[in-house]
Scaffold this motif. Sequence first.
Motif, short mmCIF file in Angstrom:
data_model
loop_
_atom_site.label_atom_id
_atom_site.label_comp_id
_atom_site.label_asym_id
_atom_site.label_seq_id
_atom_site.Cartn_x
_atom_site.Cartn_y
_atom_site.Cartn_z
N ALA A 155 0.83 -1.21 0.00
CA ALA A 155 0.00 0.00 0.00
C ALA A 155 0.87 1.26 0.00
CB ALA A 155 -0.92 0.00 1.22
N GLY A 156 1.98 1.20 0.75
CA GLY A 156 2.90 2.33 0.76
C GLY A 156 3.54 2.54 -0.60
N ASP A 157 3.86 1.44 -1.28
CA ASP A 157 4.44 1.55 -2.62
C ASP A 157 3.46 2.17 -3.61
OD1 ASP A 157 6.73 0.40 -1.68
OD2 ASP A 157 6.19 -1.64 -2.30
N LEU A 158 2.15 2.04 -3.29
CA LEU A 158 1.12 2.62 -4.15
C LEU A 158 0.72 4.01 -3.67
CD1 LEU A 158 -1.08 -0.57 -4.69
CD2 LEU A 158 0.50 0.48 -6.30
N TYR A 159 1.60 4.64 -2.89
CA TYR A 159 1.45 6.03 -2.44
C TYR A 159 0.34 6.23 -1.41
CZ TYR A 159 4.33 6.65 -6.58
OH TYR A 159 5.32 6.54 -7.52
N ALA A 160 0.00 5.17 -0.69
CA ALA A 160 -0.96 5.33 0.41
C ALA A 160 -0.22 5.81 1.65
CB ALA A 160 -1.66 4.00 0.70
N ASN A 161 -0.78 6.81 2.34
CA ASN A 161 -0.15 7.26 3.58
C ASN A 161 -0.51 6.29 4.70
OD1 ASN A 161 -2.72 8.01 4.77
ND2 ASN A 161 -2.67 9.85 3.50
N PRO A 162 0.13 6.39 5.87
CA PRO A 162 -0.14 5.42 6.96
C PRO A 162 -1.61 5.29 7.33
CG PRO A 162 1.83 6.69 7.45
CD PRO A 162 1.24 7.30 6.22
N TRP A 163 -2.34 6.41 7.38
CA TRP A 163 -3.76 6.34 7.73
C TRP A 163 -4.55 5.61 6.66
CZ3 TRP A 163 -5.88 6.76 12.21
CH2 TRP A 163 -5.31 7.56 13.19
N GLN A 164 -4.27 5.87 5.41
CA GLN A 164 -4.98 5.17 4.33
C GLN A 164 -4.67 3.68 4.35
OE1 GLN A 164 -3.46 7.55 1.06
NE2 GLN A 164 -5.43 8.61 0.81
N ALA A 165 -3.41 3.35 4.61
CA ALA A 165 -3.04 1.93 4.68
C ALA A 165 -3.75 1.24 5.85
CB ALA A 165 -1.52 1.80 4.83
N PHE A 166 -3.87 1.97 6.97
CA PHE A 166 -4.53 1.37 8.13
C PHE A 166 -6.01 1.11 7.85
CE2 PHE A 166 -7.11 1.97 11.98
CZ PHE A 166 -6.64 0.93 12.75
N TRP A 167 -6.73 2.13 7.35
CA TRP A 167 -8.16 1.99 7.19
C TRP A 167 -8.55 1.09 6.02
CZ3 TRP A 167 -11.01 2.90 11.08
CH2 TRP A 167 -10.70 3.91 11.98
N ARG A 168 -7.68 0.99 5.01
CA ARG A 168 -8.03 0.17 3.84
C ARG A 168 -7.45 -1.24 3.89
NH1 ARG A 168 -10.03 3.01 -0.59
NH2 ARG A 168 -10.13 5.26 -0.32
N ILE A 169 -6.36 -1.42 4.63
CA ILE A 169 -5.70 -2.73 4.67
C ILE A 169 -5.82 -3.38 6.06
CG2 ILE A 169 -3.56 -3.99 4.31
CD1 ILE A 169 -4.70 -2.74 1.78
N THR A 170 -5.33 -2.68 7.08
CA THR A 170 -5.25 -3.28 8.42
C THR A 170 -6.61 -3.42 9.07
OG1 THR A 170 -3.04 -2.32 8.71
CG2 THR A 170 -4.18 -3.09 10.68
N TRP A 171 -7.39 -2.33 9.09
CA TRP A 171 -8.64 -2.34 9.85
C TRP A 171 -9.65 -3.38 9.35
CZ3 TRP A 171 -10.50 -1.47 14.31
CH2 TRP A 171 -11.88 -1.35 14.51
N PRO A 172 -9.90 -3.52 8.04
CA PRO A 172 -10.86 -4.55 7.62
C PRO A 172 -10.45 -5.96 8.04
CG PRO A 172 -10.45 -3.00 5.83
CD PRO A 172 -9.43 -2.70 6.89
N GLN A 173 -9.15 -6.25 8.06
CA GLN A 173 -8.71 -7.57 8.47
C GLN A 173 -8.68 -7.71 9.99
OE1 GLN A 173 -5.42 -9.33 5.94
NE2 GLN A 173 -5.14 -7.16 5.44
N LEU A 174 -8.52 -6.59 10.69
CA LEU A 174 -8.46 -6.62 12.14
C LEU A 174 -9.84 -6.66 12.78
CD1 LEU A 174 -6.64 -6.41 14.67
CD2 LEU A 174 -6.78 -3.92 14.45
N LEU A 175 -10.86 -6.23 12.05
CA LEU A 175 -12.21 -6.08 12.60
C LEU A 175 -12.76 -7.36 13.24
CD1 LEU A 175 -14.52 -4.16 13.09
CD2 LEU A 175 -15.40 -4.70 10.81
#
Length: 262
Positions: free
Chosen positions: A167-187
């Motif tokens: 996600a970082g390589d695709l220019y996502a900032n830390p908050w975008q990476a968290f809400w789009r990648i981490t949070w859905p899997q963590l829910l």
Amino acid sequence: MNTSKWHSFPGIQTIAVFVFLFLYIPIIVIVLLSFNQGDLATIWQGFGFNGYAEIWRDPYLIRAAQNSFMVALIAMLCSTLAATLAALALRGRNFIGKSAIVALIGLPLLVPGIVIAVATLMFFSFAGLELSLTTILIAHIVFCIPFAYLPIHARLSRIDANLIEAAGDLYANPWQAFWRITWPQLLPGVAAGALLAFITSMDDFIITYFVAGPGATTLPVYIFGAIRRGISPKINAVSTLILGISVLFVTLSYFIGRQTQK
């Protein structure tokens, strides 16, 4: 003896059956007697819902149930938030004292409840806090954190860190990476932890009994006081309802928690 064949130990099956019967037969009896139509709690006098009707005619019981639900809900929200933040803060970081912090988070699971109750009561006494629903809430938040933390940590440890890097390589900032990648899997882990925290708070008696003040009665404390005056069909009915809620929440937590293995 091969430990992998422990189940073949002579008499182990008989002992296991006896233990399960000893544990669950009294619970089954309480559930059956909750539908007793008569006023005697231990003598069957016909099928009915007299005990359940009595619940709604007892204002003190209703108030205790409201207190339990309010404390459990707030404790669930606060402890789940704290557990989630702790899991995120500790993930992928190695520093001096990390093991000690993890041990402290899980310490309430190892310390006997009576010890936690006495220590918490002493702390409130030293701090000059008057025993009330607030002291119950503070105590519940603290000892519910490890119950919420375990499934959250388990889920977080299974999230592929490469996805966040991608996600970082695709220019996502830390908050975008968290809400789009981490949070859905963590829910799923957060939901399982929240359910465990809620039912742990709802069912607690020992700690609540020590830190509850006048008028701050929860449902388990009310039941304890009521059975000292004698068991009634109403108490059997309340116990059955609590059992049903506990089984429901634990079952939901189990099936949600299974998502941590996917």
